[in-house]
Design a protein around this motif. Sequence first.
Motif, PDB file in Angstrom:
ATOM      1  N   ASN A  66       0.930  -1.099   0.109  1.00  0.00           N
ATOM      2  CA  ASN A  66      -0.049   0.105   0.130  1.00  0.00           C
ATOM      3  C   ASN A  66       0.877   1.292  -0.022  1.00  0.00           C
ATOM      4  O   ASN A  66       0.343   2.460  -0.123  1.00  0.00           O
ATOM      5  N   GLY A  67       1.977   1.225  -0.054  1.00  0.00           N
ATOM      6  CA  GLY A  67       2.999   2.412   0.070  1.00  0.00           C
ATOM      7  C   GLY A  67       3.038   3.130  -1.449  1.00  0.00           C
ATOM      8  O   GLY A  67       2.643   2.205  -2.409  1.00  0.00           O
ATOM      9  N   GLY A  68       3.100   4.452  -1.493  1.00  0.00           N
ATOM     10  CA  GLY A  68       2.943   5.249  -2.387  1.00  0.00           C
ATOM     11  C   GLY A  68       4.076   5.026  -3.595  1.00  0.00           C
ATOM     12  O   GLY A  68       3.812   5.200  -4.650  1.00  0.00           O
ATOM     13  N   SER A  69       5.130   4.741  -3.186  1.00  0.00           N
ATOM     14  CA  SER A  69       6.397   4.676  -4.086  1.00  0.00           C
ATOM     15  C   SER A  69       6.663   3.222  -4.772  1.00  0.00           C
ATOM     16  O   SER A  69       7.432   3.127  -5.549  1.00  0.00           O
ATOM     17  N   GLY A  70       5.834   2.372  -4.314  1.00  0.00           N
ATOM     18  CA  GLY A  70       5.892   0.999  -5.033  1.00  0.00           C
ATOM     19  C   GLY A  70       6.955  -0.092  -4.592  1.00  0.00           C
ATOM     20  O   GLY A  70       7.426   0.125  -3.571  1.00  0.00           O
ATOM     21  N   TYR A  71       7.216  -1.055  -5.270  1.00  0.00           N
ATOM     22  CA  TYR A  71       7.892  -2.147  -4.806  1.00  0.00           C
ATOM     23  C   TYR A  71       8.544  -2.878  -5.941  1.00  0.00           C
ATOM     24  O   TYR A  71       8.187  -2.794  -7.015  1.00  0.00           O
ATOM     25  N   SER A  72       9.411  -3.700  -5.691  1.00  0.00           N
ATOM     26  CA  SER A  72       9.974  -4.635  -6.765  1.00  0.00           C
ATOM     27  C   SER A  72      10.276  -6.014  -6.120  1.00  0.00           C
ATOM     28  O   SER A  72      10.473  -6.162  -4.876  1.00  0.00           O
ATOM     29  N   VAL A  73      10.202  -6.858  -6.842  1.00  0.00           N
ATOM     30  CA  VAL A  73      10.555  -8.489  -6.649  1.00  0.00           C
ATOM     31  C   VAL A  73      11.543  -8.934  -7.253  1.00  0.00           C
ATOM     32  O   VAL A  73      11.587  -8.951  -8.917  1.00  0.00           O
ATOM     33  N   THR A  75      16.528 -23.070 -16.643  1.00  0.00           N
ATOM     34  CA  THR A  75      15.960 -21.389 -16.194  1.00  0.00           C
ATOM     35  C   THR A  75      14.378 -21.457 -15.913  1.00  0.00           C
ATOM     36  O   THR A  75      13.954 -22.192 -15.655  1.00  0.00           O
ATOM     37  N   ALA A  76      14.467 -19.866 -15.489  1.00  0.00           N
ATOM     38  CA  ALA A  76      13.162 -19.644 -15.003  1.00  0.00           C
ATOM     39  C   ALA A  76      12.438 -18.736 -15.873  1.00  0.00           C
ATOM     40  O   ALA A  76      13.175 -17.641 -16.337  1.00  0.00           O
ATOM     41  N   ALA A  77      11.312 -18.784 -16.408  1.00  0.00           N
ATOM     42  CA  ALA A  77      10.461 -17.821 -17.093  1.00  0.00           C
ATOM     43  C   ALA A  77       9.477 -17.364 -16.686  1.00  0.00           C
ATOM     44  O   ALA A  77       8.548 -18.025 -16.079  1.00  0.00           O
ATOM     45  N   LYS A  78       9.320 -15.955 -16.601  1.00  0.00           N
ATOM     46  CA  LYS A  78       8.105 -15.197 -16.263  1.00  0.00           C
ATOM     47  C   LYS A  78       7.196 -15.120 -17.129  1.00  0.00           C
ATOM     48  O   LYS A  78       7.658 -15.058 -18.445  1.00  0.00           O
ATOM     49  N   GLY A  79       5.844 -15.235 -16.689  1.00  0.00           N
ATOM     50  CA  GLY A  79       4.538 -14.916 -17.846  1.00  0.00           C
ATOM     51  C   GLY A  79       3.850 -16.133 -17.882  1.00  0.00           C
ATOM     52  O   GLY A  79       3.865 -17.393 -17.410  1.00  0.00           O
ATOM     53  N   THR A  80       3.105 -16.220 -18.977  1.00  0.00           N
ATOM     54  CA  THR A  80       2.243 -17.253 -19.166  1.00  0.00           C
ATOM     55  C   THR A  80       2.778 -18.177 -20.226  1.00  0.00           C
ATOM     56  O   THR A  80       3.846 -17.740 -21.022  1.00  0.00           O
ATOM     57  N   SER A  81       2.357 -19.221 -20.811  1.00  0.00           N
ATOM     58  CA  SER A  81       2.842 -20.319 -21.704  1.00  0.00           C
ATOM     59  C   SER A  81       2.920 -19.368 -23.179  1.00  0.00           C
ATOM     60  O   SER A  81       3.691 -19.807 -23.820  1.00  0.00           O
ATOM     61  N   ALA A 107      17.034 -13.214 -15.663  1.00  0.00           N
ATOM     62  CA  ALA A 107      18.671 -13.077 -15.452  1.00  0.00           C
ATOM     63  C   ALA A 107      19.121 -13.888 -14.194  1.00  0.00           C
ATOM     64  O   ALA A 107      18.238 -14.061 -13.272  1.00  0.00           O
ATOM     65  N   ALA A 108      20.125 -14.520 -14.043  1.00  0.00           N
ATOM     66  CA  ALA A 108      20.560 -15.226 -12.924  1.00  0.00           C
ATOM     67  C   ALA A 108      20.524 -14.540 -11.632  1.00  0.00           C
ATOM     68  O   ALA A 108      20.311 -15.158 -10.640  1.00  0.00           O
ATOM     69  N   THR A 109      20.980 -13.311 -11.617  1.00  0.00           N
ATOM     70  CA  THR A 109      20.897 -12.263 -10.512  1.00  0.00           C
ATOM     71  C   THR A 109      20.335 -11.271 -10.631  1.00  0.00           C
ATOM     72  O   THR A 109      20.584 -10.451 -11.654  1.00  0.00           O
ATOM     73  N   GLY A 110      19.440 -10.613  -9.616  1.00  0.00           N
ATOM     74  CA  GLY A 110      18.906  -9.410  -9.752  1.00  0.00           C
ATOM     75  C   GLY A 110      17.616  -9.075 -10.851  1.00  0.00           C
ATOM     76  O   GLY A 110      17.312  -8.344 -10.761  1.00  0.00           O
ATOM     77  N   ALA A 111      17.286 -10.300 -11.340  1.00  0.00           N
ATOM     78  CA  ALA A 111      16.005 -10.176 -12.259  1.00  0.00           C
ATOM     79  C   ALA A 111      14.946  -9.677 -11.604  1.00  0.00           C
ATOM     80  O   ALA A 111      14.484 -10.038 -10.619  1.00  0.00           O
ATOM     81  N   LYS A 112      14.265  -8.909 -12.329  1.00  0.00           N
ATOM     82  CA  LYS A 112      12.966  -8.235 -11.743  1.00  0.00           C
ATOM     83  C   LYS A 112      11.669  -9.145 -12.164  1.00  0.00           C
ATOM     84  O   LYS A 112      11.310  -9.139 -13.262  1.00  0.00           O
ATOM     85  N   LEU A 113      11.388  -9.885 -11.093  1.00  0.00           N
ATOM     86  CA  LEU A 113       9.866 -10.510 -11.373  1.00  0.00           C
ATOM     87  C   LEU A 113       8.813  -9.629 -11.368  1.00  0.00           C
ATOM     88  O   LEU A 113       7.853  -9.524 -12.277  1.00  0.00           O
ATOM     89  N   MET A 114       8.786  -8.501 -10.712  1.00  0.00           N
ATOM     90  CA  MET A 114       7.693  -7.600 -10.538  1.00  0.00           C
ATOM     91  C   MET A 114       8.407  -6.364 -10.144  1.00  0.00           C
ATOM     92  O   MET A 114       9.310  -6.331  -9.521  1.00  0.00           O
ATOM     93  N   ASP A 115       7.896  -5.225 -10.712  1.00  0.00           N
ATOM     94  CA  ASP A 115       8.437  -4.029 -10.441  1.00  0.00           C
ATOM     95  C   ASP A 115       7.272  -2.970 -10.833  1.00  0.00           C
ATOM     96  O   ASP A 115       6.862  -2.811 -11.909  1.00  0.00           O
ATOM     97  N   THR A 116       6.885  -2.210  -9.756  1.00  0.00           N
ATOM     98  CA  THR A 116       5.979  -0.922  -9.992  1.00  0.00           C
ATOM     99  C   THR A 116       6.459   0.214  -9.147  1.00  0.00           C
ATOM    100  O   THR A 116       7.207   0.175  -8.138  1.00  0.00           O
ATOM    101  N   SER A 117       6.110   1.269  -9.605  1.00  0.00           N
ATOM    102  CA  SER A 117       6.398   2.684  -8.823  1.00  0.00           C
ATOM    103  C   SER A 117       5.129   3.132  -8.233  1.00  0.00           C
ATOM    104  O   SER A 117       5.241   4.627  -7.765  1.00  0.00           O
ATOM    105  N   SER A 118       3.994   2.390  -7.744  1.00  0.00           N
ATOM    106  CA  SER A 118       2.950   2.948  -7.121  1.00  0.00           C
ATOM    107  C   SER A 118       2.595   1.833  -6.451  1.00  0.00           C
ATOM    108  O   SER A 118       2.867   0.556  -6.620  1.00  0.00           O
TER     109      SER A 118
END
Length: 176
Positions: free
Chosen positions: A78-85, A115-121, A128-139
Motif C-alpha cells: 500500500n506504499g505510494g512509492s511501489g515495490y520490486s521483487v 531457466t526460470a521464465a516469467k509470464g504465461t505459456s 537473469a541469474a541475479t537481480g532479475a525483476k519478477l515484479m516492478d512497480t512505482s505505485s
Amino acid sequence: MKKSLIIGASSLVLAAAPAISAFAASSNPTAVVDNLSVTVDEICTFERTTGNGSYTQSMSANALKTDFGTSTFKAICNGGSGYSVAAVFTALTGSVSGSIAYSVTTPTAGSGTWTAAKGTSSSTTNLAATGAKLMDTSSASTSSGTVQQVSYKVSTQNNIAQGTYTGTATYTLTQK
C-alpha cells in the motif's frame, strides 16, 4: 375581577418566558466537535498462490523438461512509492562433481542448463541469474495486487553423472 386576575397571571408567565430561554441557551453549547485522525501503516505481503515451492522430477541423461514446475506469486503493497521483487538463481549441484548451470537461454535437450521464465505459456521472458525483476512497480498496488507466474525448464547433458541435483530460486520483495 376574576378576569383581571387571570390577565395579570398570564402577563407574569409571558414576561418570565424570555428570561428562562436565555439562560438555557447560554449554559448549553449548540455544537460539540470530535476530531478523528487515522494513520494507515505501510505494509506489504508477498506469497505463492499456486505451486508448492518444491519441484522434483526424474530425468534421463540428454533430456529436457519444459514443464518442470510452476509457481504463481502475488504481491500487495500500500506504499505510494511501489515495490520490486528480484530473483536470484543458483546452479543445480549434485553429490558428485557435476552441475546443471542456470542460463537465461531456454534449455534444449543435452544443454545441461535450467531457466526460470516469467509470464504465461503464450508469452514468457527468461529471468537473469541475479537481480532479475519478477515484479516492478512505482505505485501502490490495489487489493488484487500484482500477480506473476514463473515456470521452470531443466535440461540434462548426455554425460551427466547419476544423482540428485539441487538448487534454489529465491524471490525477495523490496519496498521503494
